[in-house]
Design a protein around this motif. Structure first.
Motif, PDB file in Angstrom:
ATOM      1  N   TRP A 105       4.709   8.157  -2.000  1.00 10.84           N
ATOM      2  CA  TRP A 105       4.758   7.994  -0.544  1.00 10.84           C
ATOM      3  C   TRP A 105       4.918   6.500  -0.273  1.00 10.84           C
ATOM      4  CZ3 TRP A 105       5.319  12.150   2.130  1.00 10.84           C
ATOM      5  CH2 TRP A 105       4.513  13.277   2.001  1.00 10.84           C
TER       6      TRP A 105
ATOM      7  N   ASN B 101       0.834  -1.194   0.000  1.00  9.18           N
ATOM      8  CA  ASN B 101       0.000   0.000   0.000  1.00  9.18           C
ATOM      9  C   ASN B 101       0.873   1.250   0.000  1.00  9.18           C
ATOM     10  OD1 ASN B 101      -2.296   1.532  -0.024  1.00  9.18           O
ATOM     11  ND2 ASN B 101      -2.482   1.580   2.204  1.00  9.18           N
ATOM     12  N   TYR B 102       0.719   2.053  -1.031  1.00  8.22           N
ATOM     13  CA  TYR B 102       1.500   3.278  -1.165  1.00  8.22           C
ATOM     14  C   TYR B 102       0.742   4.188  -2.118  1.00  8.22           C
ATOM     15  CZ  TYR B 102       2.953   0.147  -4.920  1.00  8.22           C
ATOM     16  OH  TYR B 102       2.949  -0.766  -5.950  1.00  8.22           O
ATOM     17  N   TYR B 103       1.260   5.365  -2.300  1.00  7.31           N
ATOM     18  CA  TYR B 103       0.585   6.357  -3.129  1.00  7.31           C
ATOM     19  C   TYR B 103       1.564   6.891  -4.159  1.00  7.31           C
ATOM     20  CZ  TYR B 103      -2.840   6.090   0.561  1.00  7.31           C
ATOM     21  OH  TYR B 103      -3.770   5.626   1.452  1.00  7.31           O
TER      22      TYR B 103
ATOM     23  N   TYR C  69      13.738  20.607   0.029  1.00  6.63           N
ATOM     24  CA  TYR C  69      14.410  19.934  -1.071  1.00  6.63           C
ATOM     25  C   TYR C  69      15.411  20.898  -1.699  1.00  6.63           C
ATOM     26  CZ  TYR C  69      10.872  16.241  -1.035  1.00  6.63           C
ATOM     27  OH  TYR C  69      10.059  15.191  -0.684  1.00  6.63           O
TER      28      TYR C  69
ATOM     29  N   ARG D 268      -1.226   9.936   4.098  1.00  7.32           N
ATOM     30  CA  ARG D 268      -0.403   9.713   2.921  1.00  7.32           C
ATOM     31  C   ARG D 268      -1.192   9.814   1.620  1.00  7.32           C
ATOM     32  NH1 ARG D 268       2.798   4.570   2.464  1.00  7.32           N
ATOM     33  NH2 ARG D 268       1.190   3.635   3.743  1.00  7.32           N
ATOM     34  N   ASP D 269      -2.523   9.818   1.724  1.00 12.76           N
ATOM     35  CA  ASP D 269      -3.275   9.882   0.487  1.00 12.76           C
ATOM     36  C   ASP D 269      -3.451  11.303  -0.016  1.00 12.76           C
ATOM     37  OD1 ASP D 269      -6.678   9.616   1.767  1.00 12.76           O
ATOM     38  OD2 ASP D 269      -4.962  10.801   2.402  1.00 12.76           O
TER      39      ASP D 269
ATOM     40  N   LEU E  13      16.045  15.499  -1.087  1.00 11.36           N
ATOM     41  CA  LEU E  13      15.501  15.815   0.232  1.00 11.36           C
ATOM     42  C   LEU E  13      16.655  16.079   1.192  1.00 11.36           C
ATOM     43  CD1 LEU E  13      12.954  15.936   2.079  1.00 11.36           C
ATOM     44  CD2 LEU E  13      13.385  13.528   2.594  1.00 11.36           C
TER      45      LEU E  13
ATOM     46  N   LEU F 267      15.566  16.553  -7.654  1.00 11.71           N
ATOM     47  CA  LEU F 267      15.208  16.990  -6.301  1.00 11.71           C
ATOM     48  C   LEU F 267      15.889  16.099  -5.274  1.00 11.71           C
ATOM     49  CD1 LEU F 267      11.459  17.374  -7.065  1.00 11.71           C
ATOM     50  CD2 LEU F 267      12.855  19.245  -6.214  1.00 11.71           C
TER      51      LEU F 267
ATOM     52  N   PHE G  32      11.098  11.183  -5.052  1.00 10.26           N
ATOM     53  CA  PHE G  32      10.932  11.668  -6.415  1.00 10.26           C
ATOM     54  C   PHE G  32      11.833  10.919  -7.389  1.00 10.26           C
ATOM     55  CE2 PHE G  32       8.284  15.423  -6.335  1.00 10.26           C
ATOM     56  CZ  PHE G  32       8.286  15.785  -5.000  1.00 10.26           C
TER      57      PHE G  32
ATOM     58  N   PHE H  55       2.277   9.727  -7.393  1.00 13.71           N
ATOM     59  CA  PHE H  55       1.895  11.055  -7.853  1.00 13.71           C
ATOM     60  C   PHE H  55       2.702  11.436  -9.100  1.00 13.71           C
ATOM     61  CE2 PHE H  55      -0.192  12.019  -3.841  1.00 13.71           C
ATOM     62  CZ  PHE H  55       0.539  11.299  -2.909  1.00 13.71           C
TER      63      PHE H  55
ATOM     64  N   SER I 146       6.073   3.766   3.111  1.00  6.97           N
ATOM     65  CA  SER I 146       5.806   3.776   4.550  1.00  6.97           C
ATOM     66  C   SER I 146       6.833   4.592   5.316  1.00  6.97           C
ATOM     67  CB  SER I 146       5.788   2.343   5.098  1.00  6.97           C
ATOM     68  OG  SER I 146       7.058   1.750   4.940  1.00  6.97           O
ATOM     69  N   ASN I 147       7.971   4.909   4.689  1.00  4.08           N
ATOM     70  CA  ASN I 147       8.959   5.719   5.399  1.00  4.08           C
ATOM     71  C   ASN I 147       8.544   7.178   5.494  1.00  4.08           C
ATOM     72  OD1 ASN I 147       9.393   6.712   2.830  1.00  4.08           O
ATOM     73  ND2 ASN I 147      11.488   5.948   2.648  1.00  4.08           N
ATOM     74  N   GLU I 148       7.358   7.456   4.944  1.00  2.00           N
ATOM     75  CA  GLU I 148       6.751   8.773   5.116  1.00  2.00           C
ATOM     76  C   GLU I 148       7.502   9.894   4.404  1.00  2.00           C
ATOM     77  OE1 GLU I 148       3.632   7.346   7.721  1.00  2.00           O
ATOM     78  OE2 GLU I 148       3.918   9.327   6.854  1.00  2.00           O
ATOM     79  N   LYS I 149       8.459   9.562   3.565  1.00  2.00           N
ATOM     80  CA  LYS I 149       9.165  10.592   2.801  1.00  2.00           C
ATOM     81  C   LYS I 149       8.707  10.509   1.353  1.00  2.00           C
ATOM     82  CE  LYS I 149      13.275   9.192   4.127  1.00  2.00           C
ATOM     83  NZ  LYS I 149      14.758   9.151   4.264  1.00  2.00           N
ATOM     84  N   LEU I 150       8.430  11.659   0.797  1.00  2.00           N
ATOM     85  CA  LEU I 150       8.023  11.716  -0.602  1.00  2.00           C
ATOM     86  C   LEU I 150       9.260  11.517  -1.462  1.00  2.00           C
ATOM     87  CD1 LEU I 150       5.555  12.185  -2.379  1.00  2.00           C
ATOM     88  CD2 LEU I 150       6.097  14.619  -2.360  1.00  2.00           C
TER      89      LEU I 150
ATOM     90  N   TYR J 155      13.501  17.158   6.855  1.00  2.00           N
ATOM     91  CA  TYR J 155      12.061  17.030   6.983  1.00  2.00           C
ATOM     92  C   TYR J 155      11.672  17.061   8.455  1.00  2.00           C
ATOM     93  CZ  TYR J 155      13.047  11.995   7.584  1.00  2.00           C
ATOM     94  OH  TYR J 155      13.536  10.774   8.000  1.00  2.00           O
TER      95      TYR J 155
ATOM     96  N   TYR K 207       8.159  16.074  11.101  1.00  2.00           N
ATOM     97  CA  TYR K 207       6.830  15.480  11.239  1.00  2.00           C
ATOM     98  C   TYR K 207       5.936  16.281  12.178  1.00  2.00           C
ATOM     99  CZ  TYR K 207       8.667  11.356   8.864  1.00  2.00           C
ATOM    100  OH  TYR K 207       9.216  10.505   7.949  1.00  2.00           O
TER     101      TYR K 207
ATOM    102  N   TYR L 156       3.877  15.123 -10.569  1.00  2.00           N
ATOM    103  CA  TYR L 156       3.950  16.563 -10.344  1.00  2.00           C
ATOM    104  C   TYR L 156       4.468  17.233 -11.611  1.00  2.00           C
ATOM    105  CZ  TYR L 156       3.276  16.380  -5.266  1.00  2.00           C
ATOM    106  OH  TYR L 156       2.760  16.220  -4.006  1.00  2.00           O
TER     107      TYR L 156
ATOM    108  N   LYS M 142       3.561  17.771   8.450  1.00  2.00           N
ATOM    109  CA  LYS M 142       4.829  17.438   7.799  1.00  2.00           C
ATOM    110  C   LYS M 142       5.314  18.601   6.938  1.00  2.00           C
ATOM    111  CE  LYS M 142       3.579  12.569   7.353  1.00  2.00           C
ATOM    112  NZ  LYS M 142       3.351  11.470   6.398  1.00  2.00           N
TER     113      LYS M 142
ATOM    114  N   ARG N 124      -2.960  11.730  -9.030  1.00  4.02           N
ATOM    115  CA  ARG N 124      -2.613  10.880  -7.892  1.00  4.02           C
ATOM    116  C   ARG N 124      -3.244   9.494  -8.084  1.00  4.02           C
ATOM    117  NH1 ARG N 124      -4.412  13.881  -3.126  1.00  4.02           N
ATOM    118  NH2 ARG N 124      -6.408  13.932  -4.180  1.00  4.02           N
TER     119      ARG N 124
ATOM    120  N   TYR O 232       8.999  19.830   4.536  1.00  2.07           N
ATOM    121  CA  TYR O 232      10.183  19.289   3.870  1.00  2.07           C
ATOM    122  C   TYR O 232      10.988  20.425   3.224  1.00  2.07           C
ATOM    123  CZ  TYR O 232       6.976  15.306   3.913  1.00  2.07           C
ATOM    124  OH  TYR O 232       6.084  14.333   4.294  1.00  2.07           O
TER     125      TYR O 232
END
Lengths: 113, 113
Positions: free
Chosen positions: A95, A31-33, B35, B98-99, B45, B43, A103, A35, A97-101, B48, B50, A37, B31, A50, B33
């Motif tokens: 995204w 499960n992840y998201y 970059y 995360r969504d 990072l 990009l 790229f 995107f 699970s490490n919560e960092k976007l 960041y 939380y 941009y 959150k 998304r 960030y």
């Protein structure tokens, strides 16, 4: 490591044509998201579209649609009826699970009049 | 348009000077960030957060430091600027979910001479 890869540094297409930008990613998560941009020249980064990994239906936003192939870990962006204003850098991102976007390296898209 | 602001937009400064790049958001996002965007537009990072009093270093080592004393404010500081710090710096914020996508500021283009 969780990575996002864009293998097309630059692309160009004639106005009104359709173009597809490629993106692959690597993760063991389910499960992840994802995107896409867009960063126009000297302008702000904005969200194009998304996709949630647990949804099988491909996301669509007007002229922009994705082809999400979860098993192949592929997330391509299709731009239909391309316009001059679509000229920009396009970044694939996720995204995990490490919560960092995370790229990809970006694709510079030029729409030719 | 996203409510996240970066100042200044452009900064030219001499080597050895201390600088602070400001980033503020009015969306109540937990959150935030920073970059660094290199000339090839990739990009990286660098920091960041939380939430308040939470800061972490990103994937790219940076001599800059950050603080998060208030939810809405996430400044980046360089104690002694060097020409190697010349780059575009982008600030972003997102809610905990995360969504939801991250929102970006317009960036600060820093030139150290």
């Amino acid at each position: 490591a969780q990575t996002v890869t864009q293998s097309q540094p630059e692309m160009s297409v004639q106005e009104a044509e359709t173009v597809t930008l490629s993106c692959t990613y690597d993760t063991s998560e389910s499960n992840y998201y994802l995107f896409w941009y867009k960063q126009p020249p000297s302008r702000q980064m904005i969200l194009v579209i998304r996709q949630e990994a647990y949804k099988q239906q491909n996301a669509t936003e007007n002229r922009f649609s994705v082809n999400f192939q979860k098993a192949a870990k592929s997330f391509s962006l299709k731009i239909s009826d391309s316009q001059l204003g679509d000229t920009a850098m396009y970044f694939c991102a996720s995204w995990f699970s490490n919560e960092k976007l995370t790229f990809g390296t970006g694709t510079r898209l030029t729409i030719i009049p | 348009e996203a409510d996240i602001y970066q100042t200044p937009r452009y900064l030219v400064i001499g080597t050895g000077k201390k600088i602070t790049l400001e980033c503020s958001q009015t969306m109540g996002h937990d959150k935030m960030y920073w970059y660094q965007q290199d000339p090839g537009m990739e990009l990286h990072l660098i920091h960041y957060s939380y939430g308040v009093n939470s800061t972490e270093k990103g994937d790219l080592s940076s001599e800059s430091t950050v603080s998060r004393i208030r939810t809405e404010h996430f400044p980046l500081t360089l104690e002694s600027a060097r020409p190697s710090h010349t780059s575009q710096y982008l600030c972003a914020s997102s809610p905990s979910d995360r969504d939801t996508e991250a929102f970006f500021g317009q960036g600060t283009r820093l030139t150290v001479v």
